[in-house]
Scaffold this active site. Structure first.
Site: not given
Ligand code: G3P
Ligand code: MG
Length: 247
Positions: A16, A58
């Site tokens: 991830h 992100h």
């Protein structure tokens, strides 16, 4: 319906945000660590700069993960290029650059890592981000197995589909909504991605019946991953690639 397939088989575990918890998120250091641990696939987030260039990050703002300030979508490439994206995670990673999508794609190819590119548009930039990421991905992975592009934004996925119809897509949700299958079909996605804690067996049954692989985030315990695989989940995104590896 156009539903491009992957040229690679889905691995069980995706690191991830590049390297999970072992490196600053969404960095080339993370990709290198994932590869060194033998992980076959990585997930990372891509957003556009003020110049319309895709970068790995992100959040919509720079503060949490870099030494920059302000909104990514209002920052030029020249200013993003000099940011430190490592020191906030740990001083040992000081000097780690914010990676461009191009540099991450090149390193994935060099390291033999399969990629799930999460299209992460800043609010109001959904269509542009989908189109740019898909168009760049087509060029960056030309002649090799294409990455899987996913997004929470249906607008971004539709724009990606329009820009590069051959690109495999994944529909991303927190909890799959009641009409998730119609939404997956609307964008011609091949996979359903959702929060592991918000997945019920009815969704899994319908996904299996329709030949749609389910991928879950974020799974950091081996037992939880094993339970999900037993229930029929195809793959998980994990921060703990040191524990899960190829579970
Ligand atoms: O793509 C799976 C996962 O990365 C979605 O959540 O917030 O970590 O990008 P997030
Ligand atoms: Mg993500």
């Amino acid at each position: 319906m156009i539903r491009p397939r992957l040229g690679w088989s889905l691995p069980r575990v995706f690191a991830h945000r590049c390297g999970g918890a072992l490196a600053p998120e969404n960095t080339l250091a993370g990709l290198r660590i994932a590869a060194r641990l033998g992980v076959r696939a990585v997930e990372f987030d891509v957003m556009l700069s003020a110049d319309g260039t895709p970068w790995l990050i992100h959040d919509e703002s720079l503060e949490r993960t870099t030494d920059g300030v302000g909104a990514v979508c209002k920052t030029s490439d020249a200013d993003l290029r000099v940011l430190d994206a490592g020191a906030r995670r740990h001083p040992a990673f000081a000097g780690e650059p914010l990676p461009s999508f191009e540099s991450a794609a090149q390193l994935c190819r060099q390291l033999g890592l399969m990629a799930n590119v999460e299209i992460k548009p800043a609010a109001g930039h959904e269509a542009a981000t989908g189109a740019v990421v898909a168009g760049c991905a087509r060029e960056l992975w030309a002649g090799t197995e294409l990455p899987l592009l996913s997004s929470f934004s249906e607008t971004a996925l539709l724009a990606a589909r329009e820009a590069a119809p051959e690109m495999p897509l994944g529909s991303l949700f927190e909890r799959p909504p009641a009409d998730w299958l119609a939404r997956v079909n609307r964008v011609g996605a091949l996979s359903l991605h959702c929060d592991a804690t918000l997945l019920d067996d009815e969704v899994l049954r319908a996904a299996r019946a329709n030949g749609i692989p389910v991928l879950c985030y974020t799974v950091n315990q081996t037992q939880a991953a094993t339970r999900l695989f037993r229930r029929g989940v195809m793959a998980v995104f994990s921060d703990r690639i040191d524990c899960l590896g190829e579970t």
